[in-house]
Design a protein around this motif. Structure first.
Motif, PDB file in Angstrom:
ATOM      1  N   ILE A   4     127.749   7.917-152.245  1.00  0.00           N
ATOM      2  CA  ILE A   4     128.711   6.810-152.162  1.00  0.00           C
ATOM      3  C   ILE A   4     128.701   6.184-150.769  1.00  0.00           C
ATOM      4  N   CYS A   5     128.736   4.865-150.750  1.00  0.00           N
ATOM      5  CA  CYS A   5     128.709   4.124-149.483  1.00  0.00           C
ATOM      6  C   CYS A   5     129.870   3.141-149.569  1.00  0.00           C
ATOM      7  N   THR A   6     129.622   1.937-150.069  1.00  0.00           N
ATOM      8  CA  THR A   6     130.743   1.026-150.300  1.00  0.00           C
ATOM      9  C   THR A   6     131.624   1.659-151.371  1.00  0.00           C
ATOM     10  N   ASN A   7     132.922   1.750-151.077  1.00  0.00           N
ATOM     11  CA  ASN A   7     133.800   2.395-152.055  1.00  0.00           C
ATOM     12  C   ASN A   7     134.903   1.423-152.451  1.00  0.00           C
TER      13      ASN A   7
ATOM     14  N   GLY B  26     123.541  -6.584-139.659  1.00  0.00           N
ATOM     15  CA  GLY B  26     122.307  -6.596-140.431  1.00  0.00           C
ATOM     16  C   GLY B  26     122.405  -5.669-141.625  1.00  0.00           C
ATOM     17  N   SER B  27     121.799  -6.085-142.720  1.00  0.00           N
ATOM     18  CA  SER B  27     121.758  -5.347-143.976  1.00  0.00           C
ATOM     19  C   SER B  27     123.073  -5.450-144.748  1.00  0.00           C
ATOM     20  N   CYS B  28     124.123  -5.971-144.116  1.00  0.00           N
ATOM     21  CA  CYS B  28     125.428  -5.983-144.793  1.00  0.00           C
ATOM     22  C   CYS B  28     125.831  -7.365-145.286  1.00  0.00           C
TER      23      CYS B  28
ATOM     24  N   ALA C  36     128.840  -0.761-157.272  1.00  0.00           N
ATOM     25  CA  ALA C  36     128.387  -0.823-155.875  1.00  0.00           C
ATOM     26  C   ALA C  36     126.878  -0.666-155.878  1.00  0.00           C
ATOM     27  N   GLY C  37     126.279  -1.000-154.744  1.00  0.00           N
ATOM     28  CA  GLY C  37     124.825  -0.900-154.657  1.00  0.00           C
ATOM     29  C   GLY C  37     124.350   0.505-154.977  1.00  0.00           C
ATOM     30  N   ALA C  38     125.002   1.492-154.370  1.00  0.00           N
ATOM     31  CA  ALA C  38     124.562   2.872-154.569  1.00  0.00           C
ATOM     32  C   ALA C  38     124.699   3.267-156.035  1.00  0.00           C
ATOM     33  N   GLN C  39     125.729   2.762-156.704  1.00  0.00           N
ATOM     34  CA  GLN C  39     125.850   3.096-158.129  1.00  0.00           C
ATOM     35  C   GLN C  39     124.776   2.381-158.937  1.00  0.00           C
ATOM     36  N   GLY C  40     124.408   1.178-158.488  1.00  0.00           N
ATOM     37  CA  GLY C  40     123.296   0.474-159.131  1.00  0.00           C
ATOM     38  C   GLY C  40     122.015   1.286-159.010  1.00  0.00           C
ATOM     39  N   GLU C  41     121.809   1.864-157.839  1.00  0.00           N
ATOM     40  CA  GLU C  41     120.616   2.694-157.635  1.00  0.00           C
ATOM     41  C   GLU C  41     120.636   3.880-158.605  1.00  0.00           C
ATOM     42  N   LEU C  42     121.820   4.484-158.726  1.00  0.00           N
ATOM     43  CA  LEU C  42     121.947   5.647-159.605  1.00  0.00           C
ATOM     44  C   LEU C  42     121.671   5.253-161.061  1.00  0.00           C
TER      45      LEU C  42
ATOM     46  N   ALA D 289     114.261   3.244-145.527  1.00  0.00           N
ATOM     47  CA  ALA D 289     115.244   2.892-146.572  1.00  0.00           C
ATOM     48  C   ALA D 289     116.655   3.266-146.142  1.00  0.00           C
ATOM     49  N   HIS D 290     117.610   2.550-146.712  1.00  0.00           N
ATOM     50  CA  HIS D 290     119.020   2.866-146.518  1.00  0.00           C
ATOM     51  C   HIS D 290     119.278   4.280-147.035  1.00  0.00           C
ATOM     52  N   GLY D 291     120.227   4.977-146.389  1.00  0.00           N
ATOM     53  CA  GLY D 291     120.505   6.373-146.753  1.00  0.00           C
ATOM     54  C   GLY D 291     120.903   6.566-148.202  1.00  0.00           C
ATOM     55  N   THR D 292     121.438   5.502-148.819  1.00  0.00           N
ATOM     56  CA  THR D 292     121.835   5.666-150.219  1.00  0.00           C
ATOM     57  C   THR D 292     120.631   5.948-151.116  1.00  0.00           C
ATOM     58  N   ASN D 293     119.458   5.426-150.770  1.00  0.00           N
ATOM     59  CA  ASN D 293     118.296   5.601-151.660  1.00  0.00           C
ATOM     60  C   ASN D 293     117.958   7.091-151.842  1.00  0.00           C
TER      61      ASN D 293
ATOM     62  N   MET E  91     113.793  -1.814-157.050  1.00  0.00           N
ATOM     63  CA  MET E  91     113.931  -2.626-155.843  1.00  0.00           C
ATOM     64  C   MET E  91     115.381  -2.581-155.391  1.00  0.00           C
ATOM     65  N   ASP E  92     115.598  -2.105-154.168  1.00  0.00           N
ATOM     66  CA  ASP E  92     116.924  -2.169-153.568  1.00  0.00           C
ATOM     67  C   ASP E  92     117.138  -3.631-153.188  1.00  0.00           C
ATOM     68  N   GLY E  93     118.068  -4.263-153.884  1.00  0.00           N
ATOM     69  CA  GLY E  93     118.266  -5.708-153.704  1.00  0.00           C
ATOM     70  C   GLY E  93     119.376  -6.047-152.736  1.00  0.00           C
TER      71      GLY E  93
ATOM     72  N   ASN F 186     121.864  -6.026-157.352  1.00  0.00           N
ATOM     73  CA  ASN F 186     122.393  -7.053-156.448  1.00  0.00           C
ATOM     74  C   ASN F 186     123.707  -6.510-155.912  1.00  0.00           C
ATOM     75  N   ASN F 187     123.862  -6.476-154.592  1.00  0.00           N
ATOM     76  CA  ASN F 187     125.175  -6.101-154.049  1.00  0.00           C
ATOM     77  C   ASN F 187     126.012  -7.371-154.056  1.00  0.00           C
ATOM     78  N   ASN F 188     126.968  -7.427-154.980  1.00  0.00           N
ATOM     79  CA  ASN F 188     127.767  -8.664-155.071  1.00  0.00           C
ATOM     80  C   ASN F 188     128.641  -8.871-153.852  1.00  0.00           C
ATOM     81  N   HIS F 189     128.950  -7.778-153.144  1.00  0.00           N
ATOM     82  CA  HIS F 189     129.756  -7.900-151.928  1.00  0.00           C
ATOM     83  C   HIS F 189     128.893  -8.309-150.745  1.00  0.00           C
ATOM     84  N   LYS F 190     127.647  -8.555-150.961  1.00  0.00           N
ATOM     85  CA  LYS F 190     126.805  -9.114-149.904  1.00  0.00           C
ATOM     86  C   LYS F 190     126.447 -10.531-150.346  1.00  0.00           C
ATOM     87  N   THR F 191     125.398 -10.627-151.141  1.00  0.00           N
ATOM     88  CA  THR F 191     124.862 -11.929-151.511  1.00  0.00           C
ATOM     89  C   THR F 191     125.860 -12.812-152.252  1.00  0.00           C
TER      90      THR F 191
HETATM   91  C1  LIG Z   1     119.726  -1.759-147.894  1.00  0.00           C
HETATM   92  C2  LIG Z   1     120.923  -1.185-148.572  1.00  0.00           C
HETATM   93  N1  LIG Z   1     120.765  -0.469-149.693  1.00  0.00           N
HETATM   94  C3  LIG Z   1     121.802   0.062-150.361  1.00  0.00           C
HETATM   95  C4  LIG Z   1     123.089  -0.108-149.906  1.00  0.00           C
HETATM   96  C5  LIG Z   1     124.206   0.556-150.641  1.00  0.00           C
HETATM   97  O1  LIG Z   1     125.031  -0.357-151.265  1.00  0.00           O
HETATM   98  P1  LIG Z   1     126.575  -0.079-151.483  1.00  0.00           P
HETATM   99  O2  LIG Z   1     127.149   0.116-150.130  1.00  0.00           O
HETATM  100  O3  LIG Z   1     127.058  -1.273-152.180  1.00  0.00           O
HETATM  101  O4  LIG Z   1     126.689   1.153-152.297  1.00  0.00           O
HETATM  102  C6  LIG Z   1     123.310  -0.857-148.740  1.00  0.00           C
HETATM  103  C7  LIG Z   1     124.701  -1.040-148.277  1.00  0.00           C
HETATM  104  O5  LIG Z   1     125.146  -1.118-147.249  1.00  0.00           O
HETATM  105  C8  LIG Z   1     122.215  -1.419-148.054  1.00  0.00           C
HETATM  106  O6  LIG Z   1     122.367  -2.147-146.955  1.00  0.00           O
END
Ligand SMILES: Cc1ncc(COP(=O)(O)O)c(C=O)c1O
Length: 1019
Positions: free
Chosen positions: A364-367, A548-550, A609-615, A642-646, A729-731, A753-758
């Motif tokens: 879990i990252c964005t909660n 960056g990345s956010c 959230a992005g991390a849940q999308g990955e899951l 890669a981001h730690g969530t991957n 693809m981590d989007g 797609n992280n809707n809280h970003k793009t």
């Molecule tokens: C490159 C990247 N991948 C994955 C994530 C994880 O997304 P989320 O925080 O929405 O779970 C982030 C979020 O900061 C990110 O920057």
């Protein structure tokens, strides 16, 4: 629709230049030409020339034409009115609906709290940290648990996290669980989905259909059989049939067996006068061990199911000092700054994915951070008395209604001997589905048909839930409607007075013993308090927020208005589909829009959230491989950058890493980067050979975290597919390529797609985020949740044929889908491409301005074209000066980031993915003049440090607190306290608004002076 029926907007859009700019891009045509000109370009599409033509998207995107501001507002209002939200509903079923205190919309409107980022820069985030601390304190007081997490996605995923936590806490390494069949079926489905293919196993112990609860004896018998693998028992306090479980007996049983007692509860029902606090369960009152629940309804309306707020609690007392270190997610703790001022900071983050990657406690990252903020506000606004009243009203309404309805012919309690609190199941003399439909036609959402939860039911079981929303007139009307459908009470057979109907009594042992003791403040005091907290943060509304990345871009006000329209917000996820057509149409359209945006044939809107999308992606990979009999695929390839969530996601999905010495046998295998900053294809080929037949897939961030587009993505995907693996693809960085790159042509099998970003959903100080996952044809049958389909009779729901199951108790963060939808309708078919191109232009322009001053990272790749972000570092000569001043190279970047705070900005992303990097992403939300001032400020920061390196010892200077001592905060962790007074709020020493008006040289001078003063301070 008649235009006069549209309510006025609660703000003046003309006073908000970013709000009314076309596509929310305030840069003028001249700005754009000037920035292009400085790069030697004349058109936006030249910025993306290096992307191979074979993967470029053909114009135009299949989206509707953009809407003007006025038309957009009218459209969303009309859309919300396609839903039917009656003023009488008895739904609930795991997502109750209570009155929302006025303070909540007020706090939701504090943009510095609502749009801020996760509080990784605590000196600039005291507002967010304090609200989340208050949430932890309130929940600790209600539950009796000492460590309440801020926060998980929803109750269902909290339950999954609780099982993982209990397994980690098992000294014997046990991984089996018993789950009571009285848990919400929605939650059990999420458990099933997410534990499939992992080492955790479970059995569901069925309920006794005569009692609606699980008999302790049956549970004990099953537990004894599984004793040598059992790690915990998960049980509800109030089950999905409204029945109260014997929580003391269950807790004691778990403890007798030496396993964790995991309770699922509703914090609203724990108010004074309500149910027993889980921290005191058991004959001896030692309490349960892990607590799970839902808190959305404490703060916000149902929003068709989300954003939710997963409650997660651990014990943190003399007997349980270390358990909390196994918990997922974020805790806010007490801290001090260097001058001894009280402050808050995130603690225990060494368990989190951004640090421990595949060894993290959770991905879990964005909660759901901002829902936690709002929950704190809601509880404080209600105070002791208000919470007590809300809880008591639900109970009184339930008993009043039960007494009235039980007088009707053929109506009886399904479980006449089992106590309930504010929800009960009726056994009807007819079909409950038919009753629900008849009531719907009379403007009532009657309840939920729970017949399928009861073996032997003839389809006649109806769950009715009550809260503080029902007035006496609603209960009378409810009875009238029942009478209309079933006939009047039989004067001969029924008791003369409703009050003589006997209801099962709630045993005293099930009730709270001590008052909660929540303090009470008046509304004005709380408004002032929350306003001053918001002033401790900053917002991307104000200025460039370069993380960056956010993708901290502007979040349109109109999105908030749309999401809060009552037709959308008040709609319960159990509302009959005929009354939810407006929302379903939005979901359907989003599915279609994201097919167009990604170039992929199928989409799910359920992940939050992005991390849940990955899951979700990796669970689909597993299901796909399983369907082909290839269960041996136990390796996932992930680049080091890669981001730690991957990697954390891969582990959670079941790809646990097994190593022998330096060799990885299975799980997450890292791919190297080549000298151009992209994936090293030679290394990839070696790995494909080394792990032949065992690779489930690859996860690639594109553009990658250095801001570079993976130009050989197609080739990588082809190699992966040839080996039978799949491509994720981590989007997270879609803001750079949306509308330009066809992900289908790239060879992507799943992308989030992280809707809280793009897609402009506010970050909320850490969440709630949202995600939309698109997939290739081969994965479409495995999509989670439901698909919205268009039929001749309107929108309907369909389960994908081989669905992995649900990943959320309902439809995900539906409120956020409305925001994303509103944004997309403003962008239309041209806006998406323009948005990403201008985001790339802003980054290239800023990079160009800084290049001559700062080296670019990765060092070998200064000339690889950057997309929406870039990484810089300090020049060698500056590092040397800093080292001479006692600031080592490895410790310089963090403090340099804090200098941004002194100039009124948020810091960039520091030390990720490059240890000495500052990752800057300006987004498309700012004018050239704003970017120029930002570039000048960064250059001035460098000059300041070159001239006086010791400044980095004293930064930041103008935030409410000095540098926070997080080392001490992590040594002596304090995550809750009894609230008695409102904590003091320290003011900014120079407010960001004031800094924005100051010439940069004046800021630099103020920093020099403040730094000198600090250095003279004793100690
Ligand atoms: C490159 C990247 N991948 C994955 C994530 C994880 O997304 P989320 O925080 O929405 O779970 C982030 C979020 O900061 C990110 O920057």
């Amino acid at each position: 629709m008649n235009q006069t029926t549209i309510p006025p907007l609660p703000y003046n859009p003309k006073a908000l230049p970013r709000e009314t700019a076309r596509h929310y891009i305030p840069a003028t045509a001249q700005d754009i030409q000037a920035m292009l000109g400085s790069l030697g370009l004349s058109q936006l599409d030249e910025l993306l020339q290096h992307i191979p033509a074979s993967v470029r998207m053909a114009e135009p995107l299949a989206l509707p034409e953009e809407l003007s501001y006025e038309a957009l507002y009218r459209h969303v209002v009309e859309q919300s009115r396609k839903n039917c939200v009656p003023d009488m509903a008895f739904l609930g079923d795991g997502l109750p609906h209570y009155k929302v205190p006025d303070l909540v919309p007020f706090v939701a409107g504090l943009r510095e709290l609502m749009t801020a980022y996760t509080p990784y820069q605590p000196e600039r985030s005291q507002g967010t940290l304090m609200t989340q601390w208050l949430y932890q304190c309130c929940l600790a007081m209600l539950t009796g648990f000492e460590a309440m997490n801020a926060s998980q996605y929803d109750r269902a995923t909290s339950l999954v996290e609780a099982l993982y936590t209990a397994a980690r806490l098992s000294r014997q390494g046990h991984t089996h669980f018993l789950l009571l069949g009285s848990l919400w079926p929605q939650d059990l489905e999420v458990v099933r989905t997410l534990l499939e293919g992992t080492r955790l196993t479970y059995d569901v112990v069925p309920i006794d259909p005569a009692r609606g609860t699980v008999p302790l004896a049956a549970l004990e018998q099953q537990a004894t059989v599984k004793a040598d693998t059992l790690a915990g028992i998960a049980f509800p306090q109030v089950g999905s049939l409204g029945c109260l479980e014997d929580v003391d007996g269950l807790t004691d049983l778990a403890h007798r067996l030496g396993v964790r007692a995991i309770v699922v509860t509703d914090p609203m029902l724990l108010a004074t006068g309500g149910l027993k606090a889980p921290g005191t369960f058991g004959q001896e009152g030692e309490g349960a061990d892990i607590l799970v629940g839902e808190a959305q309804h404490l703060a916000i309306p149902p929003h068709y199911g989300g954003p939710g707020l997963g409650v997660f609690g651990m014990r943190y007392n003399a007997a349980h000092q270390q358990d909390m270190r196994q918990a997922p997610g974020r805790f806010v703790g007490d801290a001090q700054d260097e001058a001894g001022r009280p402050a808050k900071v995130m603690v225990l983050s060494t368990r989190e994915q951004h640090i421990r990657r595949h060894k993290a406690t959770s991905n879990i990252c964005t909660n759901q951070g901002f829902v936690a903020t709002l929950t704190a506000a809601a509880i404080l606004a209600r105070g002791e008395q208000g919470m007590q009243e809300a809880c008591a009203r639900g109970r009184t309404n339930a008993t009043t209604a039960a007494r009235a309805l039980l007088r009707l012919p053929g109506v009886r309690l399904a479980f006449p001997d089992t106590p309930f609190w504010n929800a009960f199941v009726l056994a009807l003399p007819c079909s409950s589905a038919a009753m629900i439909e008849t009531a719907r036609q009379r403007g009532i959402h009657l309840g939920v048909d729970v017949s399928s939860r009861l073996p032997g039911s003839t389809g006649n079981h109806l769950l009715l839930s009550f809260s503080d929303l029902q007035e006496p007139a609603h209960l009378e009307r409810l009875t009238e409607v029942f009478v209309e459908m079933l006939g009047a009470p039989d004067p001969a057979g029924a008791p003369a007075h409703a009050t003589t109907v006997t209801l099962p009594e709630v045993p005293t042992a099930y009730l709270r013993r001590e008052p909660v003791g929540l303090p009470s403040w008046d509304g004005e005091q709380l408004r002032t308090f929350f306003t001053s907290l918001s002033e401790q943060n900053i917002s991307p509304d104000r200025t460039c927020y370069p993380l960056g990345s956010c993708t901290m871009k502007y979040n349109p006000y109109i999105n908030e208005v749309a999401a809060s329209l009552s037709g959308f917000a008040q709609l319960h996820p159990d509302a009959p589909l005929a009354d939810a057509q407006g929302t379903l149409e939005v979901l359907y359209n989003l599915q279609e829009y994201f097919k167009a945006i990604t170039g992929l044939p199928a989409v799910t809107t359920q992940p939050v959230a992005g991390a849940q999308g990955e899951l979700v992606g990796l669970k689909m990979f597993q299901a796909y491989h399983r369907s082909r009999g290839e269960t041996q695929r136990d390796v996932v390839l992930i680049p080091h950058s890669a981001h730690g969530t991957n990697p954390a996601t891969a582990t959670m999905a079941g790809f646990e890493t097994v190593q022998r010495g330096a060799e990885t046998l299975s799980g997450v295998v890292e791919i190297h980067a080549g000298s151009n900053g992209q994936i090293d294809l030679d290394h990839l080929r070696q790995l494909l050979t080394r792990y032949r037949g065992r690779i489930a897939g690859i996860m690639i961030t594109n553009p990658n975290t250095s801001g570079v587009f993976e130009t050989r993505f197609q080739e990588i995907a082809a190699l992966m597919h040839a080996e039978g693996g799949l491509v994720y693809m981590d989007g997270a960085n879609m803001n750079a390529i949306a509308g330009w790159v066809d992900l289908g042509a790239l060879g992507v099998d799943a992308v989030h797609n992280n809707n809280h970003k793009t897609w402009t959903i506010p970050h909320g100080g850490g969440g709630p985020g949202d995600a939309i996952v698109a997939v290739s044809a081969r994965l479409a049958p495995f999509l989670p949740g439901v698909q919205v389909v268009r039929t001749a009779h309107g929108y309907a729901l369909e389960h994908p044929s081989q669905s992995i199951g649900s990943v959320h108790r309902h439809f995900g963060n539906m409120g956020h889908k409305i925001r994303a939808y509103t944004y997309l309708r403003a962008l239309g078919r041209q806006g998406v491409r323009r948005m990403s191109a201008v985001a790339v232009l802003a980054a290239r322009y800023l990079h160009q301005r800084l290049k001559g001053h700062f080296p670019t990272l990765p060092r070998e790749t200064p000339d690889s074209p950057r997309m929406h972000e870039f990484i810089i570092t300090l020049p060698e000569a500056t590092f040397e000066k800093l080292e001479a001043a006692g600031i080592s190279r490895t410790r310089a970047i963090g403090p340099f980031g804090k200098l941004f705070l002194d100039f009124g900005y948020h810091a960039p992303t520091v030390s990720f993915p490059e240890a000495q990097g500052l990752m800057i992403e300006p987004t498309e939300s700012y004018t050239k003049a704003e970017l120029d001032r930002f570039a000048d400020a960064i250059i001035m920061m460098l000059q300041l440090v070159n001239e006086q390196p010791t400044i980095l010892h004293t930064v930041p200077h103008f935030t409410p607190v000095d540098r926070i001592d997080d080392v001490s905060a992590n040594k002596r962790v304090v995550v809750s306290a009894r609230l008695t007074t409102l904590p003091p709020v320290l003011p900014n020493r120079i407010a960001p608004d004031q800094l924005a008006q100051m010439p940069l040289e004046a800021i630099a001078e103020a920093i020099r002076t403040a730094s000198a003063a600090k250095r003279q301070r004793p100690g």
